[in-house]
Motif scaffolding. Structure first.
Motif, short mmCIF file in Angstrom:
data_model
loop_
_atom_site.label_atom_id
_atom_site.label_comp_id
_atom_site.label_asym_id
_atom_site.label_seq_id
_atom_site.Cartn_x
_atom_site.Cartn_y
_atom_site.Cartn_z
N ILE A 77 -14.95 1.29 14.08
CA ILE A 77 -16.39 1.17 13.88
C ILE A 77 -17.02 2.56 13.93
CG2 ILE A 77 -16.70 -1.23 14.63
CD1 ILE A 77 -17.44 -0.21 17.39
N GLY A 78 -18.10 2.71 13.20
CA GLY A 78 -18.80 3.98 13.16
C GLY A 78 -20.27 3.76 12.91
N ARG A 129 -7.97 13.51 11.39
CA ARG A 129 -7.68 12.60 12.50
C ARG A 129 -8.96 12.04 13.11
NH1 ARG A 129 -7.81 13.12 17.58
NH2 ARG A 129 -6.49 11.93 18.99
N LEU A 130 -8.96 10.74 13.37
CA LEU A 130 -10.07 10.10 14.07
C LEU A 130 -9.81 10.13 15.57
CD1 LEU A 130 -10.45 7.00 11.72
CD2 LEU A 130 -12.00 8.95 11.85
N VAL A 177 -16.17 6.26 15.54
CA VAL A 177 -15.23 7.31 15.12
C VAL A 177 -15.87 8.28 14.15
CG1 VAL A 177 -13.17 5.89 15.48
CG2 VAL A 177 -14.27 5.89 13.22
N CYS A 178 -17.00 7.86 13.51
CA CYS A 178 -17.62 8.78 12.55
C CYS A 178 -19.12 8.53 12.46
CB CYS A 178 -16.98 8.65 11.18
SG CYS A 178 -17.41 7.12 10.37
N ASN A 179 -19.82 9.49 11.89
CA ASN A 179 -21.26 9.37 11.60
C ASN A 179 -21.44 9.79 10.15
OD1 ASN A 179 -24.06 9.13 11.85
ND2 ASN A 179 -24.32 11.13 12.82
N GLN A 180 -21.85 8.85 9.30
CA GLN A 180 -22.02 9.15 7.87
C GLN A 180 -23.48 9.53 7.61
OE1 GLN A 180 -21.99 6.64 3.82
NE2 GLN A 180 -20.04 6.47 4.90
N VAL A 181 -23.68 10.74 7.13
CA VAL A 181 -25.05 11.24 6.91
C VAL A 181 -25.13 12.01 5.59
CG1 VAL A 181 -25.58 11.47 9.39
CG2 VAL A 181 -24.56 13.41 8.18
N GLU A 182 -26.36 12.18 5.11
CA GLU A 182 -26.54 13.04 3.93
C GLU A 182 -26.15 14.46 4.31
OE1 GLU A 182 -30.06 14.71 0.95
OE2 GLU A 182 -30.45 12.91 2.13
N PHE A 201 -22.20 19.24 16.97
CA PHE A 201 -22.30 18.25 18.04
C PHE A 201 -21.23 17.17 17.86
CE2 PHE A 201 -23.86 14.09 19.50
CZ PHE A 201 -23.95 14.35 20.85
N CYS A 202 -21.10 16.66 16.62
CA CYS A 202 -20.11 15.61 16.37
C CYS A 202 -18.69 16.10 16.68
CB CYS A 202 -20.20 15.13 14.92
SG CYS A 202 -21.62 14.08 14.61
#
Length: 297
Positions: free
Chosen positions: A137-138, A9-10, A161-166, A179-180
């Motif tokens: 948006i993220g 869920r976002l 709504v999200c954070n895309q990371v390695e 944290f997220c």
């Protein structure tokens, strides 16, 4: 949804499929390969497809999506498509133009998620959501400090709504993930299987994640591949994970991630593999005021 995909869920109540199909390809790979691989991925059950204007393959991906819609395999609303705003389009007046260019190439009316590829302002992104060009948006590659700056901004209209990371067992991002989660932001993992093949991006002296003996022995124990162990690890942590392969056998194999579960003991062992190894160092951006990788997380 015509797939065995699970979702998470976002923050606004909508859902994102937890397993995404990554589409970045090296310049040497023929573009037609992307179309073929995306079709195979949709047939295999992938519903979350991740790309970016910088990958220069959105025409080929759009072709694959539209052909699968035309033949009745999926409906547009079953596909969760992510694109990203590249750094050369950060000026507010260029943001919507960049997204419109992506949509033109894709020949789609909207994207589901639009990400800032590298840390900058969110305001112009909010306008894209208001215009109906993206559902959500993220951000991508933001550290904790940069996320807090956005969340604390007066007049913030749409929270990312999200954070895309390695993120992978050698860089498990535990603190950033916690944290997220505390801010109801979904962490999306790229390079989830390491990234040793893209030699131009990656230091070839770094250890190859999928050759790790711990992943190897766990793969034997569960009768799966080391890649599936690495992907399953992320799902059980509540991370949305992108799996990139253009090989039919591996694309289909990656869907097996929903067919088994790791014990809590094995999850702890995998947590212990963290070495803070970053395959995508972003060195080309060092010195930029928005460079995110100097902070601890």
């Amino acid at each position: 949804m015509n797939s065995k995909q699970q979702t998470v869920r976002l923050s606004d109540g909508h859902f994102i499929p937890v397993l995404g199909f990554g589409t970045y390809a090296t310049p040497e790979e023929p573009k037609t390969k992307v179309t073929e691989a995306t079709k195979i991925a949709i047939d295999a059950g992938f519903r979350h497809i991740d790309s970016a204007s910088m990958y220069q393959n959105e025409e080929e991906i759009g072709l694959a999506i539209r052909s699968k819609i035309a033949e009745g395999t999926v409906k547009r609303e079953h596909i969760f498509y992510t694109s990203k705003l590249w750094c050369t389009f950060h000026r507010p007046e260029l943001v919507q133009f960049c997204l419109e260019q992506s949509l033109k190439k894709l020949q789609l009316d909207y994207v589901d998620l639009y990400l800032i590829h590298f840390p900058v302002s969110l305001k112009a992104m909010e306008k894209c959501k208001d215009a109906g060009l993206t559902k959500f948006i993220g951000v991508s590659n933001f550290n904790r400090r940069q996320l807090e700056m956005i969340l604390n901004k007066p007049g913030l209209k749409h929270k990312p709504v999200c954070n895309q990371v390695e993120c992978h067992p050698y860089l498990n991002q535990r603190k950033l993930l916690d944290f997220c989660k505390s801010k109801d932001i979904v962490l999306v993992a790229y390079s989830a299987l390491g990234s040793h093949r893209e030699k131009t991006w990656v230091d070839s002296n770094l250890p190859i994640l999928l050759d790790d003996p711990v992943l190897g022995s766990m793969a034997k124990k569960y009768k799966r591949t080391p890649a599936l162990i690495a992907l399953r690890y992320q799902l059980q942590r509540g991370v949305v994970v992108l799996a990139k392969s253009f090989t039919e056998k591996r694309i289909k194999e990656n869907m097996q991630v929903f067919e088994f579960q790791l014990t809590s003991e094995d999850m702890k062992v995998l947590d212990g593999l963290n070495k803070n190894i970053r395959y995508i160092s972003g060195d080309g951006f060092k010195g930029h005021p928005g460079f995110p990788f100097s902070d601890e997380y």
